[in-house]
Scaffold this motif. Sequence first.
Motif, short mmCIF file in Angstrom:
data_model
loop_
_atom_site.label_atom_id
_atom_site.label_comp_id
_atom_site.label_asym_id
_atom_site.label_seq_id
_atom_site.Cartn_x
_atom_site.Cartn_y
_atom_site.Cartn_z
N VAL A 200 0.75 -1.15 -0.13
CA VAL A 200 0.08 0.12 -0.09
C VAL A 200 0.98 1.46 -0.04
O VAL A 200 0.70 2.21 -0.73
N MET A 201 1.87 1.17 0.67
CA MET A 201 2.90 2.53 0.66
C MET A 201 3.60 2.64 -0.64
O MET A 201 3.29 3.88 -1.00
N GLY A 202 3.81 1.55 -1.32
CA GLY A 202 4.49 1.74 -2.83
C GLY A 202 3.55 2.09 -3.66
O GLY A 202 3.91 3.03 -4.17
N THR A 203 2.25 1.46 -3.60
CA THR A 203 1.40 2.10 -4.57
C THR A 203 0.86 3.33 -4.20
O THR A 203 0.79 4.19 -5.12
N GLY A 204 0.87 3.86 -2.95
CA GLY A 204 0.41 5.19 -2.49
C GLY A 204 1.51 6.32 -2.89
O GLY A 204 1.19 7.10 -3.44
N ILE A 205 2.92 5.86 -2.88
CA ILE A 205 3.73 6.79 -3.24
C ILE A 205 3.70 7.01 -4.90
O ILE A 205 3.69 8.32 -5.32
N VAL A 206 3.43 6.04 -5.42
CA VAL A 206 3.32 6.22 -6.89
C VAL A 206 2.18 6.82 -7.44
O VAL A 206 2.09 7.66 -8.26
N SER A 207 1.00 6.35 -6.55
CA SER A 207 -0.28 7.06 -6.92
C SER A 207 -0.22 8.63 -6.64
O SER A 207 -0.80 9.40 -7.49
N THR A 208 0.37 9.03 -5.51
CA THR A 208 0.44 10.45 -5.12
C THR A 208 1.22 11.22 -6.45
O THR A 208 1.15 12.07 -6.53
N LEU A 209 2.59 10.47 -6.70
CA LEU A 209 3.29 11.36 -7.68
C LEU A 209 2.47 11.38 -9.11
O LEU A 209 2.67 12.23 -9.54
N LEU A 210 1.86 10.29 -9.36
CA LEU A 210 0.86 10.44 -10.51
C LEU A 210 -0.10 11.47 -10.58
O LEU A 210 -0.23 12.24 -11.59
N GLN A 211 -0.59 11.64 -9.57
CA GLN A 211 -1.81 12.43 -9.32
C GLN A 211 -1.06 14.02 -9.22
O GLN A 211 -1.59 14.87 -10.08
N GLN A 382 -1.80 7.43 6.23
CA GLN A 382 -2.08 6.01 6.05
C GLN A 382 -0.76 5.63 5.86
O GLN A 382 -0.51 4.22 5.94
N THR A 383 0.30 6.00 5.91
CA THR A 383 1.67 5.26 5.62
C THR A 383 2.67 5.94 6.85
O THR A 383 2.52 7.02 7.10
N SER A 384 3.45 5.09 7.18
CA SER A 384 4.74 5.51 8.31
C SER A 384 5.74 5.78 7.38
O SER A 384 5.75 5.74 5.95
N SER A 385 6.78 6.28 7.99
CA SER A 385 8.01 6.68 7.17
C SER A 385 8.77 5.68 6.52
O SER A 385 8.64 4.34 6.82
N ILE A 386 9.25 5.79 5.66
CA ILE A 386 10.13 4.75 4.64
C ILE A 386 11.05 4.05 5.77
O ILE A 386 11.25 2.79 5.28
N THR A 387 11.80 4.82 6.37
CA THR A 387 12.82 4.15 7.39
C THR A 387 12.33 3.07 8.17
O THR A 387 12.71 1.89 8.26
N GLU A 388 11.38 3.56 8.74
CA GLU A 388 10.49 2.72 9.78
C GLU A 388 9.88 1.40 8.98
O GLU A 388 10.09 0.38 9.46
N GLN A 389 9.46 1.43 7.92
CA GLN A 389 8.84 0.51 7.16
C GLN A 389 9.84 -0.48 6.82
O GLN A 389 9.81 -1.62 7.01
N LEU A 390 10.91 0.08 6.29
CA LEU A 390 12.07 -0.89 5.68
C LEU A 390 12.61 -1.53 6.85
O LEU A 390 12.90 -2.90 7.06
N SER A 391 12.72 -1.04 8.08
CA SER A 391 13.27 -1.49 9.27
C SER A 391 12.30 -2.76 9.86
O SER A 391 12.69 -3.57 10.30
N THR A 392 10.99 -2.40 9.68
CA THR A 392 10.00 -3.45 10.06
C THR A 392 10.11 -4.63 8.94
O THR A 392 10.14 -6.00 9.92
N ILE A 393 10.40 -4.56 7.76
CA ILE A 393 10.66 -5.45 6.98
C ILE A 393 11.91 -6.48 7.32
O ILE A 393 11.76 -7.82 7.31
N ARG A 394 12.89 -5.62 7.71
CA ARG A 394 14.19 -6.32 8.20
C ARG A 394 13.95 -7.27 9.45
O ARG A 394 14.35 -8.45 9.59
N LYS A 395 12.98 -6.76 10.31
CA LYS A 395 12.85 -7.51 11.36
C LYS A 395 12.14 -8.71 11.43
O LYS A 395 12.20 -9.83 11.98
N LEU A 396 11.17 -8.72 10.37
CA LEU A 396 10.36 -9.79 9.96
C LEU A 396 11.27 -10.84 9.29
O LEU A 396 10.89 -12.14 9.74
N TYR A 397 12.03 -10.55 8.62
CA TYR A 397 12.86 -11.61 7.98
C TYR A 397 14.04 -12.05 8.99
O TYR A 397 14.40 -13.18 9.02
N GLU A 398 14.64 -11.28 9.67
CA GLU A 398 15.66 -11.47 10.57
C GLU A 398 15.10 -12.34 11.78
O GLU A 398 15.99 -13.19 12.34
#
Length: 713
Positions: A200-211, A382-398
């Motif tokens: 949702v964050m990725g599509t939200g960023i692209v959607s916002t830029l397109l708009q 609806q979206t958090s910061s990119i750094t925090e989101q990436l950090s959460t992904i890292r925790k999920l895999y680590e």
Amino acid sequence: MGRGSRRPRSTRPGTFDPNDTTRVKHTRIGVWDLYEQINPALAHVPGSSYAEKAFAAYECLPYLLRMIHDILSIRSCWWLLTAYTLAEVGQALLPAASLWYSGQLINILQTAIDTRTVDASLLFHICVGRVACSIARRLLNHALPSLRGPLARRLRARYSIHLFHARARLDLPTFEDPLVQRQLEEASSTSGSIAYDTLVMGTGIVSTLLQVVSQVGVLAQVLGGQRDGWLLAMLSFATSMGDWVTRWNVFATEQVWAATTKDKDYIQMVGMKFVVNNMEHRKEFIAGNLAEFMTREFKEVSERVGPDNAVDFHELRRESRSKRRFSLFGFLQDPLRELPQIVFTLRAVQYPASMPVSLASLNLLQQTTSHFSFTVWRFFDQTSSITEQLSTIRKLYEVANIPNRVEDGKVPFPEDAQKLRHGVSLEFKNVSFKYPGSDQYALQNVSFKLLPGQLCVIVGANGSGKSTILKLAVRLYDPFDGQIFLDGHDIRTLRLADLRAAVSVLFQDYTHFPLSIRDNIALGDPENFHNEAHVHMAARLGGASEFIAKLSEGYDTYLDKPVRDYFSGMPEGTRTLFGKQIDFSVVRGAGGMGSRASGPGLSGGQMQRLAVSRTFMRSVVSEDAKVGLLLFDEPSASLDPAAEHDLFGRLRELRGNKTMVFSSHRFGNLTRHADLILFMNESVIIEAGTHDQLIQQQGEYTRIWMLQAQAFL
């Protein structure tokens, strides 16, 4: 921290010390003391904090790529992802399309003013286009939620498997580590939504830029030829863009902070609320006749705390932060919003003939600005910061790479599977052990040897170390000192899966899984999990088949059903629902109220028989020679004397030639048949031998034996 406090997610290295006044700012908010980090590492270097966050985000990119690969590998997600992406792109471009048609209407208005003519065909096509945009917008607004639900469920299912495996692979000392538990909790709290949130964050960023790009491009075309069009556009967007820029921080992370309160009255007030609200305290509360006293005390304490302080910390902090947001720029934002109207009015006075077109342009700009602002604010909401989101992904895999404390061996066991039929030898050599976090020895310099097929009974008081011997024999933990040998092999060298397959164990602190009775027994031998004959035989050998047969659902009975039944508006006289007993100690659920069905109310002895049946499932039911060592830790603790005697008799008969270690604080018939008795006290073996040998020694074993024998005279 108090109950309900949220853990901050920080990727910053180092430590946080509230007493470090050079790096931590202290603020008093009501009864709370707030400590905020203000001087992170390298803060004196211009731009270092952004560089640090950017580097942290860069380190997380491999995990993002892995998540993208995992999402794309879900076959059932392909069409959903494609449809969702197209719908998001379509929804992003629709505002620009509507804006273009509005611009064409302004052009028609300008032509009508200048030439007194209207192109009816063009006007018709523009009207049809606007209607089509409205219909498309309605369809997309319906389609997107319909796509998000199935997409989120598929991603949640995929990462539920990932997290289940990450937890299942951990050994006992690793799983018990508080730091590991925290890491698991953080991963679990996001596992169901992190992939979906990232999408949702990725599509939200692209959607916002397109708009933004599409609307700016259309506005440039619509207003480019009009007098003062660009000035009006710049003034209309200035305020919204100012808000956006002041809040935009692509590398923002959660600030490191901590809060505590030492106000005794506030702490007492919250404690009183828990006493009166929680069911666990109700019995003592009523029996102690505390209602009037506690009400009077709570009123006095509340008055001392005051209404402005008797609130949760997060509410006070929100109020405090909202007060801080007042600034000169914020003060000037409202007057700046009036500038487009002022410019329009001045232009209308100077050029009265252009008033209709200018009015239409101003209205179009205001609508576009409003929609643009809403899009931006919704994006940030609806979206958090990119750094925090990436950090959460890292925790999920680590979390799937947490190293186990008990290292796996490489030697396969046994060399000859048929030898297991005749038992295995077990030897402890000078073994000492302390549980993690404890300074006391659970075992100290323990040595003994069992030959294949022998029966060893370990006796002694609770806490003497009996259970620890069994836990070390199956390598739940490794000893600090000494060695343990199984059939002459150091158990550290054996493959863990082979070692535990050759050992069947029933612990004193056994547990029952939130599954059916049938599944609880069958899990004793996963290879024969679906073998109904083996399950029923194990239940019979464990002494559980008789009471299971009397249960209304038999082997399908759940001792504690993990899934709640949901209901709403049920009359209080209702005591059964869906054929099960219910109560009204309910919790709020989605779409109504929920209650867990009460279990069958088995006694402690019946629950223990189920645990014994699970042990028998693998150790004696199967004809295959898979188990050579049987470990029983206080299996008769909850049994009456008759049931205990019956269990001991079946254990002697059914173990055959297998080696057995049996721990107990009671002396009974089993000790008379033991090849070796270990009498333990305070983590050491003080006496060892057969029953007759220990009786002849007239030591502690004899004294306890006589005491227990006299209790039944």
